[in-house]
Design an enzyme around this catalytic site. Structure first.
Site, mmCIF file in Angstrom:
data_model
loop_
_atom_site.group_PDB
_atom_site.id
_atom_site.type_symbol
_atom_site.label_atom_id
_atom_site.label_comp_id
_atom_site.label_asym_id
_atom_site.label_seq_id
_atom_site.Cartn_x
_atom_site.Cartn_y
_atom_site.Cartn_z
ATOM 1 N N ASP A 12 102.437 -9.017 129.858
ATOM 2 C CA ASP A 12 102.439 -10.283 130.610
ATOM 3 C C ASP A 12 101.997 -11.459 129.753
ATOM 4 O OD1 ASP A 12 103.211 -9.616 133.275
ATOM 5 O OD2 ASP A 12 101.254 -8.655 133.578
ATOM 6 N N ARG A 92 86.483 -12.398 136.681
ATOM 7 C CA ARG A 92 87.352 -13.584 136.666
ATOM 8 C C ARG A 92 86.581 -14.892 136.518
ATOM 9 N NH1 ARG A 92 90.045 -9.589 135.195
ATOM 10 N NH2 ARG A 92 92.186 -9.420 135.891
HETATM 11 N N1 ARG Z 1 92.182 -5.165 143.841
HETATM 12 C C1 ARG Z 1 91.179 -5.464 142.862
HETATM 13 C C2 ARG Z 1 90.673 -6.859 143.067
HETATM 14 O O1 ARG Z 1 91.303 -7.641 143.712
HETATM 15 C C3 ARG Z 1 91.628 -5.178 141.468
HETATM 16 C C4 ARG Z 1 92.452 -6.205 140.763
HETATM 17 C C5 ARG Z 1 92.914 -5.670 139.470
HETATM 18 N N2 ARG Z 1 93.613 -6.634 138.704
HETATM 19 C C6 ARG Z 1 94.639 -6.298 137.930
HETATM 20 N N3 ARG Z 1 95.147 -7.255 137.206
HETATM 21 N N4 ARG Z 1 95.156 -5.103 137.869
HETATM 22 O O2 ARG Z 1 89.626 -7.182 142.603
#
Ligand code: ARG
Length: 397
Positions: A12, A92
């Protein structure tokens, strides 16, 4: 235009790095944060520069991540929907903060990330960035251009991007607090996760035949030692991942409600998080009053939902943490956790601040608890319940 891109080195973000130059006419600076993902950071840098980045930053942010993000989550016993230790969710805001710092330092106009429009991560990035510096534009090419994996693979081939296009159909996000695995066969919620997706936990079937007991020491709600040996929080988490993983502890499989309304099937492995939270909760039960425990559950839940939902920068978080930190002053002591074949159980705890008192609780003759007093207490405690039932008998209902 100058853009700072959060760069993992995967498909990505490598495609985005190229697109930003081609479609957005941007000069791109890439940023990779080490939050404990195992990867070759030199290779990531090389790939960024080969794909046209004018400069690359590689920052080891593990200690900051642990101290400022993981420990608050542990003190809040943060398990979203009782299951997910918010490991991706807490990373994040830190990545967002670093993006802004570098954008400001480099005089960039925008920052960019590789999140889709279907997930939570875009919310966490965008809200945090806007809250820190509203003048910085956020570019999310996957969301804006509706990129798909197949298109990306074609594009990467056509542009001869320096990628080994892996066969892995999974989307993985990893840091010290947990590893999230999505996509591929996991999108069928009835299908058991295949063994190949797990990296830090062994199959419990292959775990050691003998259980292992570890002792975790806490000070102000934060882990300070394992088996009496002093370590910094980062080292403790790494150690717990190692020991837990060896015993097959830490696998999670559940249906999760995303902020954007979707339900999704999520698989995680998070040995350190699950063990540390279990031990921490256990010690809280010994050192906090009933009333504190009851109220703290509400505060913990609020903290977890807020952070999951991308509102790390909402002032409510710090207000909740002020309460949590006040309670943690007495969360000191040791917990013994037994690990065995994918399971864990707290089998011992002690604390100078313990409210448990053997002299009161014992059923032996020397107890100092005056049982006589219970009679009067019960009379008053049950008064309204008894009266209400008398009325029901008299008048029905
Ligand atoms: N569902 C989880 C969250 O919202 C994990 C997200 C994982 N992110 C990814 N880019 N695979 O925190």
């Amino acid at each position: 235009m100058k853009v700072v891109l959060a760069y993992s080195g995967g498909l990505d973000t490598t495609v985005i790095l190229k697109l930003l130059q081609e479609k957005y006419n941007a000069e791109v600076i890439t940023l990779t944060l080490n939050l404990g993902q195992e990867k070759d950071y030199e290779e990531v840098e090389e790939r960024a520069l080969k794909t046209g980045a004018i400069k690359h930053y590689n920052i080891d942010a593990r200690d900051e991540f642990v101290n400022e993000y993981v420990l608050p989550a542990l003190k809040a016993n943060a398990l979203y929907q009782q299951k997910y230790p918010v490991s991706s969710a807490i990373s994040r805001p830190l990545i967002a903060k670093k993006l802004v710092e570098i954008a400001e330092k480099e005089g960039a106009d925008a920052v960019a990330h590789g999140c889709t429009g279907k997930g939570n991560d875009q919310i966490r990035f965008d809200v945090t960035i806007k809250a820190i510096n509203p003048n910085i534009k956020v570019i999310a090419p996957v969301r804006e251009l509706g990129l798909t994996r197949d298109w990306e693979i074609e594009y990467a081939k056509k542009k001869m991007l320096p990628l080994k296009i892996s066969e892995s159909p999974y989307s993985i996000d990893e840091n010290l607090w947990g590893r999230s695995i999505e996509c591929g066969v996991l999108e069928d919620p009835y299908q058991e996760p295949p063994e190949e997706i797990f990296k830090i936990t062994v199959n419990p079937k292959k775990a050691p035949e003998n259980p292992e007991i570890i002792e975790i020491s806490f000070n102000n709600g934060m882990p300070t030692k394992i088996n009496g040996e002093h370590m910094n929080p980062k080292e403790i988490i790494m150690k717990l991942n190692e020991i837990g993983g060896k015993h097959g502890v830490g696998r999670i499989d559940h249906i999760e409600d995303r902020v954007v309304g979707l339900k999704s099937r999520e698989v995680y492995e998070a040995p350190a998080a699950l063990i540390a939270i279990e031990a921490h909760k256990d010690l809280e039960k010994m050192t906090l009053t009933t009333q504190e425990l009851q109220f703290k559950r509400l505060v913990d839940d609020e903290w977890t939902n807020l952070v999951y939902a991308g509102l790390w920068m909402n002032p409510l978080r710090k207000a909740l943490e002020a309460f949590i930190n006040e309670t943690q002053k007495r969360v000191n002591g040791e917990v013994k956790v037994k690990l065995y074949k994918g399971g864990m159980i707290c089998v011992g705890r002690r604390s100078e601040y313990s409210i448990y008192n053997k002299e009161l609780a014992t059923y032996e003759a020397w107890s100092i608890f005056n049982q006589k007093m219970a009679e009067g207490f019960i009379e008053i405690w049950g008064m309204q319940t008894v009266i209400a039932n008398r009325k029901l008998k008299m008048y029905g209902g």
